[in-house]
Structures are given as structure tokens and as C-alpha cells.
Design an enzyme around this catalytic site. Structure first.
Site, short mmCIF file in Angstrom:
data_model
loop_
_atom_site.label_atom_id
_atom_site.label_comp_id
_atom_site.label_asym_id
_atom_site.label_seq_id
_atom_site.Cartn_x
_atom_site.Cartn_y
_atom_site.Cartn_z
N CYS A 113 0.65 -1.09 0.15
CA CYS A 113 -0.11 -0.12 -0.08
C CYS A 113 0.54 1.33 -0.12
O CYS A 113 0.51 2.51 -0.06
CB CYS A 113 -0.48 0.12 1.56
SG CYS A 113 -2.57 -1.86 1.02
N HIS A 128 -3.14 7.42 0.85
CA HIS A 128 -3.87 5.93 0.60
C HIS A 128 -4.92 5.55 0.83
O HIS A 128 -5.63 6.17 1.70
CB HIS A 128 -2.72 4.90 1.06
CG HIS A 128 -2.97 3.51 0.97
ND1 HIS A 128 -3.31 3.02 -0.54
CD2 HIS A 128 -3.22 2.33 2.13
CE1 HIS A 128 -4.12 2.02 -0.01
NE2 HIS A 128 -3.10 1.37 1.28
N ASN A 179 -10.04 0.17 -1.21
CA ASN A 179 -8.67 -0.60 -1.57
C ASN A 179 -7.77 -0.54 -2.44
O ASN A 179 -8.06 -2.41 -2.77
CB ASN A 179 -8.12 -0.62 -0.32
CG ASN A 179 -6.67 -0.71 -0.31
OD1 ASN A 179 -5.88 -0.44 -1.37
ND2 ASN A 179 -5.71 -1.27 0.62
#
Ligand code: UT7
Length: 356
Positions: free
Chosen positions: A115, A283, A313
Site C-alpha cells: 500500500c 492511500h 482499496n
């Protein structure tokens, strides 16, 4: 050697071809739209149809970024790709994307920082450009998370809208063992084309990157791995060890602590203050994480961008997708100070500052 800044010359993104709502996920997993929205902010995600690979999404995003920059694949002299979900266990996808774009041979480098892949990769790309190793660099964050999902072919038919089900309860029970994780992720790719900045006032200004392996088992895929011999086995499949293990609360706490710290650090390094930041692009792991980071930094709503509601995500792809949306909608304008920040498995985390 060029010692000036590097900057983003163009951007673009693509998502999986099939929109999957929370309600549809609830047909194969014991969950509800309300739970997912309340705990994560996510309303929907996109998955690819079987047969589409991470490199294909990477190519789609790359083509859009090249067009946005007014360049073609043959102008590119270096490829960097951030992905934790490559087409094959090895090699990475950089060389595959190069071939699919019809490019002549140029160096291709994969990095795996999950990530925070995009924030880490920005530093790699910036360093390559500043060192004179690249003049027109394609940097892609691309992920297909649907391969992690434990659904059967019948379960996938329901998820993809080809069947209304129901699936057997035993199958739903199995899927639901992983429900806290399955509802969070989507398939997508985002890309940027980078090159030397013509002015010292524009481009990447600094980075604050960190890593710590201690809490690795709070977010990882237990198998396949060369800790085992063979590195993948039937037992691993039966135990569901191909699905990521995630201690959500630990990851959440790390994210809301380390991300604000990284933003403060990168601002101090670059000699700017939080007040100077025009837009923070965090993020997109969980809307609640972004909100907590925003609160810790005392930033107003109009200086933080979130889009997890639409995509879930998408790991290395979240930041370039958000950046592209902000560019295209005019939310990021020339001269704006933009801060990118992320945290993910490894653990790796960090922030980057850029003058648009
Ligand atoms: O980029 C890095 C990737 N990962 C992350 O950033 C994850 C960070 N963590 C999170 O986003 C949150 O921790 C989650 C969204 C994963 C979970 O939210 P939470 O508020 O920490 O919930 P929880 O895990 O404590 O679970 C609360 C309840 C539990 O039930 P009980 O024990 O209270 O009866 C879970 O079993 O919610 C239940 N639950 C669900 N219910 C419906 C867990 N997953 C689901 C689900 N649907 N999908």
C-alpha cells in the site's frame, strides 16, 4: 547528471470491468452494505473478469497516462511498476507491460511495497530521473486483488452478476471466515509519466520513508512462500493460506499514527508547514483511516481527497487514481503543493511532497 526536480507529466487510470456493490458481496459473504459503509466508507469496487491480468490493467493505465502527457510508448526509456499481485509468482510485470505496449527494450523494474508502493516508487522514479538514468519514465501502480478471494466458480458467478445464487451455506460460511478483508479490496491500475522538471519550483520536493518488519504478521499472505518446501501446497489451499491475513485493528492503529508522522516529517525536511499543503492525497485503505489522519493533521475537508467509496482499496493504485481524478477535475492546479502519504504491509510507510 541532472540535479533538478522530476515531475509528473501525465496520469491516467483504469478499473476492473465489473462493478460489484456491497449488496452483491453480501450474497457470498456474511456481511451488509451498512457494515461495510460504516466501518470502511466503501460502497462498491470493481473486479476484472477472469483472464484479465495485472499487466493488462497496467497497460490500460499506462496508455491513458501516455496520452495525457502527449507521448507514446516509444518515448519511454524506463518502466517502474509497484504491485503486490503480479501475473506470475515471478517475474514481475514490468517487462510484460513493456511488451504489451509494443515498446522496444528499456529497463523495467518491479517494486513490492504494497500500500505504500506508490510513495516508495515515486522516490525511485525521482532518483532515476535526477541521476540521468531516465528522461521519460513510466511509473505504474497496478493490482488484481480478486485472485486472493476464496470464492468457488459458482461464487464468482454471483459476485460478477452472472447468477443470482444462492450459494450453499457451507460455502458462504467458508468465505465469511475472511469477511473483514474481502469487502475492502478492488482491482485497478493508475499510472504516471515522469520526467525532469523544467523549473526548480515544480516537481517532487522530498520524501520521508520508513519500514519495520516486526509486525509483519499483522498483514501478509502466509503462502505461497519459500519459507515452505514446496513453496505452495494442497494443504495451503485447504487452510485458505493464500488469502491475506490481516489484523485490522493493528493496521488501523499503525496507519493513523505513522501517516501523520510522515506528513510532518516530509514537511519539515522540505521547509514547508502543514498550512502550505493545498491537498493531501492519502492511500485509500479505509475512509475512517483517512478521516483520522485528517483530524490528527487538523486539515479542513477541502484539503484532503478521498475516493475509496467508489473503488475500495486498490493498494499501489489508490494514489495515482486519486491524483488523476484531482488533476482532471481541477482540484490540483499548477503551483499547488500536494502531499501523498501511505502505509501498508511490510510494514512500509511514508510521504512525498510535490509542487504541481
Ligand atoms: O492498506 C492496508 C490494508 N488494510 C487496512 O488498512 C485495514 C485497516 N483496518 C480496518 O480497516 C478495520 O480494522 C476493518 C474495516 C478491517 C475492520 O473494522 P473494525 O472496526 O476494526 O472491526 P472489527 O474487526 O473489530 O470487527 C467488529 C465486528 C466483529 O464482530 P463482533 O466480534 O463484534 O461480534 C466482526 O466479526 O464486525 C464483524 N465483522 C463484520 N461484520 C459484517 C468483521 N468483518 C465484517 C463484515 N461484515 N465484512
Amino acid at each position: 547528471m541532472s540535479m533538478g526536480h522530476s515531475r509528473i507529466l501525465g496520469s491516467g487510470f483504469v478499473v476492473g470491468d465489473t462493478l460489484v456493490t456491497n449488496e452483491r458481496m453480501a450474497k457470498v459473504v456474511d456481511t451488509t452494505n451498512e457494515w461495510i459503509k460504516e466501518r470502511s466508507g466503501i460502497e462498491q469496487r470493481y473486479f476484472v473478469t477472469e483472464g484479465t491480468a495485472t499487466s493488462d490493467l497496467g497497460v490500460g493505465a499506462a496508455q491513458k497516462a501516455l496520452a495525457d502527457a502527449g507521448l507514446t510508448a516509444n518515448d519511454i526509456d524506463y518502466i517502474v511498476v509497484a504491485t503486490m499481485t503480479p501475473d506470475y509468482y515471478f517475474p514481475g510485470v514490468g517487462s510484460l507491460i513493456q511488451t504489451k505496449l509494443g515498446m522496444t527494450n528499456v529497463p523495467a523494474l518491479d517494486i513490492r511495497q504494497q500500500c505504500s508502493g506508490f510513495v516508495y516508487g515515486l522516490q525511485v522514479a525521482d532518483a532515476l530521473i535526477r541521476a540521468g538514468a531516465a528522461k521519460r519514465l513510466l511509473f505504474i501502480g497496478c493490482e488484481i486483488h480478486s485472485g486472493f478471494m476464496p470464492f468457488s466458480p459458482q461464487g464468482w458467478d454471483v459476485v460478477m452478476g452472472r447468477s443470482e445464487g444462492p450459494i450453499p451455506q457451507s460455502e458462504k460460511d467458508w468465505n465469511s471466515k475472511f469477511r473483514h478483508l474481502l469487502v475492502l479490496f478492488g482491482d485497478a491500475a493508475g499510472a504516471v509519466v515522469m520526467g525532469p522538471s523544467e523549473s526548480k519550483d515544480r516537481g517532487l520536493l522530498g520524501f520521508a520513508l520508513h519500514a519495520e518488519g516486526g509486525p509483519v504478521e499483522s498483514l501478509y499472505v502466509p503462502s505461497a512462500g519459500f519459507k515452505y518446501r514446496p513453496y505452495f501446497s494442497e494443504a495451503h489451499v485447504k487452510e485458505g493460506r493464500f488469502v491475506p491475513v490481516m489484523d485490522g485493528k493493528t493496521v488501523f492503529k499503525m496507519a493513523v499514527t505513522k501517516m501523520p508522522e510522515a506528513v510532518h516529517e516530509v514537511c519539515a525536511k522540505a521547509g514547508v508547514t502543514l498550512d502550505d499543503i493545498d491537498l493531501l492525497i492519502p492511500h485509500q485503505a479505509n475512509l475512517r483511516i483517512s478521516e483520522a489522519v485528517q483530524k490528527a493533521l487538523k486539515l479542513p475537508d477541502d484539503r484532503v481527497y478521498n475516493n475509496i467509496q467508489k473503488y475500495g482499496n486498490t493498494t499501489a493504485a489508490t494514489i495515482p487514481i486519486a491524483y488523476d481524478e484531482c488533476k482532471k477535475s481541477g482540484r490540483v492546479k499548477q503551483g499547488d503543493l500536494v502531499c501523498f502519504v501511505g502505509l501498508g504491509a511490510g510494514f512500509h510507510w511514508g510521504a512525498a511532497l510535490m509542487r504541481e
